[in-house]
Write an enzyme that holds these catalytic residues in place. Structure first.
Site, PDB file in Angstrom:
ATOM      1  N   ARG A  43       0.820  -1.211   0.000  1.00 59.15           N
ATOM      2  CA  ARG A  43       0.000   0.000   0.000  1.00 59.15           C
ATOM      3  C   ARG A  43       0.857   1.265   0.000  1.00 59.15           C
ATOM      4  O   ARG A  43       0.430   2.304   0.494  1.00 59.15           O
ATOM      5  CB  ARG A  43      -0.976   0.001   1.181  1.00 59.15           C
ATOM      6  CG  ARG A  43      -2.039  -1.084   1.057  1.00 59.15           C
ATOM      7  CD  ARG A  43      -3.007  -1.052   2.216  1.00 59.15           C
ATOM      8  NE  ARG A  43      -4.038  -2.080   2.064  1.00 59.15           N
ATOM      9  CZ  ARG A  43      -4.802  -2.524   3.055  1.00 59.15           C
ATOM     10  NH1 ARG A  43      -4.671  -2.039   4.268  1.00 59.15           N
ATOM     11  NH2 ARG A  43      -5.709  -3.454   2.849  1.00 59.15           N
ATOM     12  N   ARG A  47      -2.346   5.963   0.083  1.00 59.28           N
ATOM     13  CA  ARG A  47      -2.566   5.890   1.511  1.00 59.28           C
ATOM     14  C   ARG A  47      -2.003   7.092   2.271  1.00 59.28           C
ATOM     15  O   ARG A  47      -2.715   8.015   2.593  1.00 59.28           O
ATOM     16  CB  ARG A  47      -2.005   4.572   2.099  1.00 59.28           C
ATOM     17  CG  ARG A  47      -2.651   3.323   1.557  1.00 59.28           C
ATOM     18  CD  ARG A  47      -4.124   3.263   1.892  1.00 59.28           C
ATOM     19  NE  ARG A  47      -4.359   3.037   3.300  1.00 59.28           N
ATOM     20  CZ  ARG A  47      -4.767   1.898   3.827  1.00 59.28           C
ATOM     21  NH1 ARG A  47      -4.983   0.860   3.044  1.00 59.28           N
ATOM     22  NH2 ARG A  47      -5.001   1.788   5.125  1.00 59.28           N
ATOM     23  N   ARG A  56      -6.146  12.069  -6.080  1.00 58.07           N
ATOM     24  CA  ARG A  56      -7.342  11.228  -6.002  1.00 58.07           C
ATOM     25  C   ARG A  56      -8.580  11.996  -5.587  1.00 58.07           C
ATOM     26  O   ARG A  56      -9.686  11.438  -5.557  1.00 58.07           O
ATOM     27  CB  ARG A  56      -7.122  10.119  -4.966  1.00 58.07           C
ATOM     28  CG  ARG A  56      -6.484   8.825  -5.443  1.00 58.07           C
ATOM     29  CD  ARG A  56      -7.395   7.898  -6.237  1.00 58.07           C
ATOM     30  NE  ARG A  56      -8.779   7.868  -5.786  1.00 58.07           N
ATOM     31  CZ  ARG A  56      -9.240   7.157  -4.760  1.00 58.07           C
ATOM     32  NH1 ARG A  56      -8.424   6.412  -4.042  1.00 58.07           N
ATOM     33  NH2 ARG A  56     -10.514   7.189  -4.453  1.00 58.07           N
ATOM     34  N   ASP A  92      -6.841  -2.430  -7.240  1.00 59.17           N
ATOM     35  CA  ASP A  92      -7.620  -2.972  -6.133  1.00 59.17           C
ATOM     36  C   ASP A  92      -7.962  -4.409  -6.465  1.00 59.17           C
ATOM     37  O   ASP A  92      -8.121  -4.756  -7.654  1.00 59.17           O
ATOM     38  CB  ASP A  92      -8.900  -2.166  -5.901  1.00 59.17           C
ATOM     39  CG  ASP A  92      -9.603  -2.568  -4.612  1.00 59.17           C
ATOM     40  OD1 ASP A  92      -9.340  -1.931  -3.573  1.00 59.17           O
ATOM     41  OD2 ASP A  92     -10.397  -3.532  -4.631  1.00 59.17           O
ATOM     42  N   TYR A 167     -15.407 -11.720  -0.299  1.00 57.85           N
ATOM     43  CA  TYR A 167     -16.105 -10.471  -0.618  1.00 57.85           C
ATOM     44  C   TYR A 167     -17.401 -10.737  -1.373  1.00 57.85           C
ATOM     45  O   TYR A 167     -18.447 -10.129  -1.099  1.00 57.85           O
ATOM     46  CB  TYR A 167     -15.207  -9.560  -1.455  1.00 57.85           C
ATOM     47  CG  TYR A 167     -14.239  -8.739  -0.655  1.00 57.85           C
ATOM     48  CD1 TYR A 167     -14.669  -7.750   0.222  1.00 57.85           C
ATOM     49  CD2 TYR A 167     -12.870  -8.932  -0.775  1.00 57.85           C
ATOM     50  CE1 TYR A 167     -13.785  -6.986   0.960  1.00 57.85           C
ATOM     51  CE2 TYR A 167     -11.966  -8.177  -0.046  1.00 57.85           C
ATOM     52  CZ  TYR A 167     -12.430  -7.206   0.820  1.00 57.85           C
ATOM     53  OH  TYR A 167     -11.543  -6.455   1.556  1.00 57.85           O
TER      54      TYR A 167
END
Length: 365
Positions: A43, A47, A56, A92, A167
């Site tokens: 990451r 972040r 972003r 992702d 998920y």
């Protein structure tokens, strides 16, 4: 121009001297001597970086993963700032399943949310195979990055079948994975059909990245630590093996990582990776004993240590480097991802310290 299997562009198809294939990172993954212990951070692309938050702003996560220019810039940011030994593709884990037709979104503060969770065989059938055209934005971003990065290797990225399945079955993140395990135990045929389909999607997704020029790939099984070793071997290992084994001829190192997987390290090492990632709970010398002498290790500084005073951080870095010497190859990393509140300057100092300490030792033989 062709691209060799180490991610280094070459006009004659042969690896050129130096380049990503001869980087400290790739050498460590392949258990070859390196000038220093390579370091990168899970990451790291985003972040904690203010420049990431700025670029972003007002761009949804899935949308940002589908814009090659944005992916390229975000991936490059930590390389510029920290001087890490490898970049990891900004993406992702749900990107390929979204491309496979699953209706989902990444909700800020929550994570991936699936509109219609998987419950039946028909739900599995709706997860279609993917091709390069379905993720052309990833192919384009990788090709841009290989040029921009030069001799710095790029790591490809994908989620493992179990974590993706969790998920899809839960409909989103879960602490207990109760629905996932209920399906796994209650309808084993459907479970294996789902994971088999996800393994195909994941392998295709990683193949696109390899063909575009990544120098290594990492398969993230973030939730595998929720399982016993017996359940991992029965319900998960065959599908992770299908992904990693499917890349055996790709010519790039394969890294496999999970969280809370101390009791699973031996089994995970059997899935076909060249490098096994270790979270902060298991010392690297202990992990190496479980994984075996034919795998490199990656890890494993606790991300929260980065909030401690610098002398504490330095002591922990020294400890991990010392314990990492038990392995035939060591890639320094965190035991999980960079936390958003982390001071980026501390990450930069950790990179410099790892290079200084391990480079000094290499000079001394």
């Amino acid at each position: 121009m062709t691209t060799d299997t180490t991610g280094t562009a070459a006009r004659d198809g042969a690896p050129r001297p130096g380049g990503p294939a001869d980087s400290a990172f790739v050498r460590a993954c392949q258990r070859r001597p390196a000038p220093h212990t390579p370091v990168w951070f899970m990451r790291q692309a985003g972040r904690s970086l203010p420049e990431y938050r700025e670029i972003r702003a007002n761009v949804p996560m899935l949308e940002s993963c589908r814009r090659p220019e944005l992916v390229t810039e975000i991936t490059l940011q930590p390389v510029r700032r920290h001087g890490v030994d490898a970049a990891i593709l900004f993406s992702d884990i749900v990107v390929p399943v979204a491309a496979a037709g699953v209706d989902l979104d990444i909700v800020p503060g929550t994570g991936p949310v699936v509109a219609e969770p998987v419950r039946t065989a028909d739900d599995v059938e709706r997860i279609r195979p993917i091709s390069r055209d379905d993720v052309s934005y990833v192919d384009e971003a990788v090709r841009q990055l290989v040029v921009e990065l030069g001799d710095t290797p790029l790591i490809g990225f994908a989620g493992a079948p179990f974590t993706l399945a969790s998920y899809l079955v839960e409909g989103g993140p879960s602490r207990t994975h109760a629905k996932t395990k209920a399906l796994m135990y209650g309808d084993e045929e459907l479970w294996h059909a789902l994971c088999g389909r996800l393994a195909e999607v994941t392998l295709s997704f990683l193949r696109v990245q390899v063909d575009a020029g990544v120098s290594a790939v990492q398969l993230f099984d973030s939730w595998a630590g929720a399982l016993s070793e017996a359940d991992y071997r029965r319900y998960v290992l065959p599908h992770s093996t299908a992904v990693l084994g499917g890349l055996a001829d790709a010519g790039v190192p394969r890294i496999h990582f999970g969280v809370g997987t101390g009791e699973l390290l031996g089994a995970m090492g059997e899935a076909g990776a060249d490098v096994v990632g270790v979270d902060w709970r298991t010392p690297l010398d202990v992990a190496t004993g479980r994984i075996g002498p034919d795998k490199a290790v990656q890890g494993n500084l606790d991300p929260t240590v980065l909030f401690a005073p610098w002398p504490v951080v330095e002591a922990e870095v020294r400890r991990i480097l010392t314990q990492g010497r038990a392995a035939p190859g060591h890639v320094f990393n965190l035991g999980h991802g960079v936390l958003p509140e982390t001071d980026p300057d501390v990450l930069t100092r950790v990179v410099a310290l790892v290079h200084e300490l391990s480079g000094r030792r290499a000079d001394q033989g």
